[in-house]
Motif scaffolding. Structure first.
Motif, PDB file in Angstrom:
ATOM      1  N   SER A  14      67.693  15.215  44.757  1.00 43.46           N
ATOM      2  CA  SER A  14      66.657  14.639  43.918  1.00 43.46           C
ATOM      3  C   SER A  14      66.256  13.255  44.412  1.00 43.46           C
ATOM      4  CB  SER A  14      67.145  14.562  42.466  1.00 43.46           C
ATOM      5  OG  SER A  14      68.295  13.753  42.359  1.00 43.46           O
ATOM      6  N   ARG A  15      67.223  12.434  44.827  1.00 40.45           N
ATOM      7  CA  ARG A  15      66.884  11.116  45.361  1.00 40.45           C
ATOM      8  C   ARG A  15      66.062  11.255  46.627  1.00 40.45           C
ATOM      9  NH1 ARG A  15      72.369   9.663  44.767  1.00 40.45           N
ATOM     10  NH2 ARG A  15      72.540   9.464  47.027  1.00 40.45           N
ATOM     11  N   ARG A  16      66.448  12.217  47.466  1.00 39.75           N
ATOM     12  CA  ARG A  16      65.751  12.401  48.732  1.00 39.75           C
ATOM     13  C   ARG A  16      64.297  12.757  48.495  1.00 39.75           C
ATOM     14  NH1 ARG A  16      67.859  17.339  51.879  1.00 39.75           N
ATOM     15  NH2 ARG A  16      66.468  18.393  50.461  1.00 39.75           N
ATOM     16  N   LYS A  17      64.038  13.699  47.602  1.00 44.41           N
ATOM     17  CA  LYS A  17      62.665  14.131  47.345  1.00 44.41           C
ATOM     18  C   LYS A  17      61.848  12.984  46.756  1.00 44.41           C
ATOM     19  CE  LYS A  17      63.668  19.061  46.778  1.00 44.41           C
ATOM     20  NZ  LYS A  17      63.740  20.175  45.820  1.00 44.41           N
ATOM     21  N   PHE A  18      62.478  12.227  45.846  1.00 43.55           N
ATOM     22  CA  PHE A  18      61.733  11.151  45.207  1.00 43.55           C
ATOM     23  C   PHE A  18      61.398  10.045  46.186  1.00 43.55           C
ATOM     24  CE2 PHE A  18      61.671   7.255  42.570  1.00 43.55           C
ATOM     25  CZ  PHE A  18      60.527   7.557  41.866  1.00 43.55           C
ATOM     26  N   LEU A  19      62.403   9.604  46.947  1.00 41.54           N
ATOM     27  CA  LEU A  19      62.165   8.534  47.897  1.00 41.54           C
ATOM     28  C   LEU A  19      61.272   8.986  49.033  1.00 41.54           C
ATOM     29  CD1 LEU A  19      65.664   6.835  48.138  1.00 41.54           C
ATOM     30  CD2 LEU A  19      63.599   5.896  47.118  1.00 41.54           C
ATOM     31  N   GLY A  20      61.420  10.242  49.446  1.00 40.71           N
ATOM     32  CA  GLY A  20      60.597  10.739  50.533  1.00 40.71           C
ATOM     33  C   GLY A  20      59.126  10.762  50.178  1.00 40.71           C
ATOM     34  N   ALA A  21      58.820  10.925  48.907  1.00 37.34           N
ATOM     35  CA  ALA A  21      57.427  10.978  48.474  1.00 37.34           C
ATOM     36  C   ALA A  21      56.851   9.599  48.206  1.00 37.34           C
ATOM     37  CB  ALA A  21      57.317  11.825  47.199  1.00 37.34           C
ATOM     38  N   ALA A  22      57.718   8.612  48.077  1.00 33.65           N
ATOM     39  CA  ALA A  22      57.251   7.265  47.754  1.00 33.65           C
ATOM     40  C   ALA A  22      56.689   6.576  48.975  1.00 33.65           C
ATOM     41  CB  ALA A  22      58.406   6.449  47.181  1.00 33.65           C
ATOM     42  N   GLY A  23      55.826   5.591  48.752  1.00 32.82           N
ATOM     43  CA  GLY A  23      55.313   4.780  49.849  1.00 32.82           C
ATOM     44  C   GLY A  23      56.392   3.857  50.365  1.00 32.82           C
ATOM     45  N   VAL A 118      77.726  12.126  64.680  1.00 31.94           N
ATOM     46  CA  VAL A 118      76.633  12.888  64.088  1.00 31.94           C
ATOM     47  C   VAL A 118      75.329  12.226  64.512  1.00 31.94           C
ATOM     48  CG1 VAL A 118      75.600  13.802  61.984  1.00 31.94           C
ATOM     49  CG2 VAL A 118      78.084  13.455  62.114  1.00 31.94           C
ATOM     50  N   GLU A 119      74.444  12.996  65.144  1.00 33.77           N
ATOM     51  CA  GLU A 119      73.213  12.458  65.716  1.00 33.77           C
ATOM     52  C   GLU A 119      72.047  12.551  64.739  1.00 33.77           C
ATOM     53  OE1 GLU A 119      71.755  13.578  69.887  1.00 33.77           O
ATOM     54  OE2 GLU A 119      70.355  14.651  68.568  1.00 33.77           O
ATOM     55  N   PHE A 120      71.326  11.434  64.603  1.00 34.32           N
ATOM     56  CA  PHE A 120      70.092  11.401  63.815  1.00 34.32           C
ATOM     57  C   PHE A 120      69.014  10.691  64.638  1.00 34.32           C
ATOM     58  CE2 PHE A 120      73.528  11.070  60.609  1.00 34.32           C
ATOM     59  CZ  PHE A 120      73.280  12.222  59.859  1.00 34.32           C
ATOM     60  N   GLN A 121      67.879  11.341  64.862  1.00 34.91           N
ATOM     61  CA  GLN A 121      66.760  10.654  65.498  1.00 34.91           C
ATOM     62  C   GLN A 121      66.021   9.853  64.435  1.00 34.91           C
ATOM     63  OE1 GLN A 121      64.016  12.966  67.889  1.00 34.91           O
ATOM     64  NE2 GLN A 121      62.433  11.385  67.717  1.00 34.91           N
ATOM     65  N   VAL A 122      65.819   8.553  64.691  1.00 34.64           N
ATOM     66  CA  VAL A 122      65.246   7.684  63.664  1.00 34.64           C
ATOM     67  C   VAL A 122      63.902   7.080  64.048  1.00 34.64           C
ATOM     68  CG1 VAL A 122      67.474   7.133  62.618  1.00 34.64           C
ATOM     69  CG2 VAL A 122      66.640   5.748  64.546  1.00 34.64           C
ATOM     70  N   LEU A 288      67.967   6.869  56.766  1.00 40.31           N
ATOM     71  CA  LEU A 288      67.255   8.106  57.078  1.00 40.31           C
ATOM     72  C   LEU A 288      66.013   8.263  56.215  1.00 40.31           C
ATOM     73  CD1 LEU A 288      70.261  10.580  57.469  1.00 40.31           C
ATOM     74  CD2 LEU A 288      69.077   9.264  59.250  1.00 40.31           C
ATOM     75  N   THR A 289      66.098   7.862  54.965  1.00 40.66           N
ATOM     76  CA  THR A 289      64.946   7.953  54.074  1.00 40.66           C
ATOM     77  C   THR A 289      63.830   7.026  54.524  1.00 40.66           C
ATOM     78  OG1 THR A 289      66.393   8.501  52.210  1.00 40.66           O
ATOM     79  CG2 THR A 289      64.191   7.725  51.677  1.00 40.66           C
ATOM     80  N   GLN A 290      64.197   5.827  54.985  1.00 43.41           N
ATOM     81  CA  GLN A 290      63.201   4.849  55.392  1.00 43.41           C
ATOM     82  C   GLN A 290      62.691   5.062  56.823  1.00 43.41           C
ATOM     83  OE1 GLN A 290      61.868   2.803  53.207  1.00 43.41           O
ATOM     84  NE2 GLN A 290      63.227   3.812  51.739  1.00 43.41           N
ATOM     85  N   ASP A 306      57.975  13.669  59.244  1.00 48.04           N
ATOM     86  CA  ASP A 306      58.529  14.255  58.027  1.00 48.04           C
ATOM     87  C   ASP A 306      59.502  15.382  58.367  1.00 48.04           C
ATOM     88  OD1 ASP A 306      57.040  12.507  56.525  1.00 48.04           O
ATOM     89  OD2 ASP A 306      55.435  13.948  56.099  1.00 48.04           O
ATOM     90  N   GLU A 307      59.181  16.135  59.401  1.00 48.63           N
ATOM     91  CA  GLU A 307      60.048  17.253  59.794  1.00 48.63           C
ATOM     92  C   GLU A 307      61.408  16.748  60.276  1.00 48.63           C
ATOM     93  OE1 GLU A 307      60.157  20.920  63.060  1.00 48.63           O
ATOM     94  OE2 GLU A 307      58.393  19.629  62.897  1.00 48.63           O
ATOM     95  N   ILE A 308      61.387  15.716  61.121  1.00 50.59           N
ATOM     96  CA  ILE A 308      62.643  15.165  61.617  1.00 50.59           C
ATOM     97  C   ILE A 308      63.424  14.521  60.479  1.00 50.59           C
ATOM     98  CG2 ILE A 308      63.618  13.315  63.044  1.00 50.59           C
ATOM     99  CD1 ILE A 308      61.522  13.989  65.141  1.00 50.59           C
ATOM    100  N   GLN A 309      62.740  13.796  59.610  1.00 52.11           N
ATOM    101  CA  GLN A 309      63.424  13.196  58.478  1.00 52.11           C
ATOM    102  C   GLN A 309      64.089  14.258  57.605  1.00 52.11           C
ATOM    103  OE1 GLN A 309      61.260  11.928  54.979  1.00 52.11           O
ATOM    104  NE2 GLN A 309      62.209   9.900  55.115  1.00 52.11           N
ATOM    105  N   GLN A 310      63.385  15.351  57.345  1.00 51.68           N
ATOM    106  CA  GLN A 310      63.953  16.420  56.523  1.00 51.68           C
ATOM    107  C   GLN A 310      65.178  17.023  57.192  1.00 51.68           C
ATOM    108  OE1 GLN A 310      62.539  17.467  53.371  1.00 51.68           O
ATOM    109  NE2 GLN A 310      64.619  18.264  53.276  1.00 51.68           N
ATOM    110  N   ARG A 311      65.083  17.240  58.503  1.00 51.80           N
ATOM    111  CA  ARG A 311      66.232  17.782  59.242  1.00 51.80           C
ATOM    112  C   ARG A 311      67.418  16.818  59.175  1.00 51.80           C
ATOM    113  NH1 ARG A 311      63.835  19.159  64.123  1.00 51.80           N
ATOM    114  NH2 ARG A 311      64.562  17.336  65.254  1.00 51.80           N
ATOM    115  N   ASN A 312      67.148  15.534  59.318  1.00 52.94           N
ATOM    116  CA  ASN A 312      68.216  14.542  59.209  1.00 52.94           C
ATOM    117  C   ASN A 312      68.880  14.575  57.843  1.00 52.94           C
ATOM    118  OD1 ASN A 312      67.903  13.467  61.796  1.00 52.94           O
ATOM    119  ND2 ASN A 312      66.486  11.866  61.124  1.00 52.94           N
ATOM    120  N   LEU A 313      68.057  14.605  56.793  1.00 56.66           N
ATOM    121  CA  LEU A 313      68.603  14.573  55.444  1.00 56.66           C
ATOM    122  C   LEU A 313      69.338  15.858  55.095  1.00 56.66           C
ATOM    123  CD1 LEU A 313      65.647  12.755  53.691  1.00 56.66           C
ATOM    124  CD2 LEU A 313      67.979  11.883  53.930  1.00 56.66           C
ATOM    125  N   ASP A 314      68.877  16.988  55.609  1.00 55.47           N
ATOM    126  CA  ASP A 314      69.601  18.247  55.405  1.00 55.47           C
ATOM    127  C   ASP A 314      70.972  18.186  56.068  1.00 55.47           C
ATOM    128  OD1 ASP A 314      67.516  19.343  53.959  1.00 55.47           O
ATOM    129  OD2 ASP A 314      66.698  20.498  55.632  1.00 55.47           O
TER     130      ASP A 314
END
Length: 342
Positions: A14-23, A118-122, A288-290, A306-314
């Motif tokens: 829920s936090r991810r979806k909310f923050l991801g949609a915010a500016g 654990v790798e995350f592209q940022v 990751l959210t930012q 958005d796709e990479i961010q979603q993959r990171n958060l998953d």
């Protein structure tokens, strides 16, 4: 099952979806939701690694601390390779910035020490080749010409590369051998990893390289785009021709992959720190959210898509929830193509 997770873990989605949609600004103002406000979270977050990624990690740390003032934040630009070898793989840092993917030898060293990266592209970068502003002869160089300038037995003068250029010796400035930028450049321009002239001034401090190029008319150097962007009034960036014409370094050209030296930027996080260190866990989720927001582009890099961010958060959520079952494949989740953030 999700219904059996602790409340702090169930709230990630829920936090991810909310923050991801915010500016960008709104999301930053919600940092307190992640850390519980000033005094609600304590601990220490230690980051080593790439000087290219350093401005992003440092900015993320500053924003995170606005809502979590009791969290200690250490960000040290050691260089990608030095960070892996001396800090991250030994367990003395929780996060390592990297301007190229982790090497098999580094991965093995980490695992030998009980550290699972654990790798995350940022973000993505447009690695920039720059010259002095007095240079009025070079506007665009081919990859082959760059190879002549930087290979182990390099051209000595500008006229050795093009006869119409001045018969003056190169003054070269570039990153140290511990740098991921050094590794990326040697592989993509010279064609062989670690193959590079010794006849250059090296530093892990990008600002030292900037000052070197600024200091004399026959200089040339390379570094991350953010450092060029901050000094563009006193430097001249060269366009690069990889066979399809000259392309200038820019965020737009890095985003669409047209710039030949576009590359992804990463953070690697110790899996156990995500699982067991609340401060690291909340900071990484915030990072990751930012990573898709303006905070990255304002620094001078391309934000994660958005796709990479979603993959990171998953991936992050699966580690927190335990659904990853301690998988050893977490470090290979991204590719090294330069337009991954497009």
């Amino acid at each position: 099952m999700a219904s059996n997770r602790p409340d702090s873990q169930r709230s990630i989605v829920s936090r991810r979806k909310f923050l991801g949609a915010a500016g960008g600004a709104a999301a930053l103002s919600l940092a307190g939701c992640l850390g519980g406000g000033s005094g609600g979270l304590s601990g220490e977050v230690v980051i080593s690694g790439s000087s290219t990624v350093y401005p992003v990690s440092n900015a993320m740390g500053e924003e995170f601390k606005k809502a979590n003032s009791n969290v200690g934040m250490s960000v040290d630009p050691t260089g990608t390779g030095a960070g892996f070898e001396n800090n991250f793989c030994t367990g003395s840092s929780a996060i390592n910035g990297a301007s190229r993917p982790i090497k098999d030898s580094e991965l093995q060293r980490c695992r030998d020490n009980g550290v699972e990266p654990v790798e995350f592209q940022v973000a993505s970068d447009a690695l920039t080749v720059a010259v002095n502003t007095e240079n009025d002869w070079a506007e665009c160089v081919t990859e082959d010409e760059l190879r002549q300038i930087w290979k182990p037995d390099p051209a000595q003068t500008w006229s050795d590369v093009r006869s119409e250029w001045p018969d003056e010796e190169f003054e070269r400035y570039g990153p140290a051998t511990t740098s991921g930028t050094f590794d990326y450049f040697t592989e993509h321009i010279i064609g062989e990893a670690r193959s590079h002239t010794d006849n250059y001034q090296s530093s892990e401090n990008d600002n030292t390289l900037i000052q070197g190029v600024q200091g004399a008319p026959y200089t040339i150097g390379y570094f991350g785009y953010s450092y060029y962007e901050q000094n563009k009034d006193s430097l001249k960036a060269l366009e690069i021709d990889a066979g399809d014409g000259c392309v200038k370094p820019s965020l737009e050209n890095a985003r669409d992959g047209s710039y030949p030296l576009a590359r992804p930027l990463f953070i690697y996080v110790n899996r156990d720190e995500i699982k067991n260190n609340e401060a690291v866990r909340q900071f990484v989720e915030f990072y990751l959210t930012q990573s898709s927001k303006d905070i990255v582009s304002e620094i001078g890099y391309v934000p994660a898509s958005d796709e990479i961010q979603q993959r990171n958060l998953d991936k992050f959520e699966s580690i927190v929830s335990g659904d990853d079952a301690g998988s050893g494949n977490q470090s290979s989740g991204n590719t090294s193509s330069g337009n991954e953030s497009a």
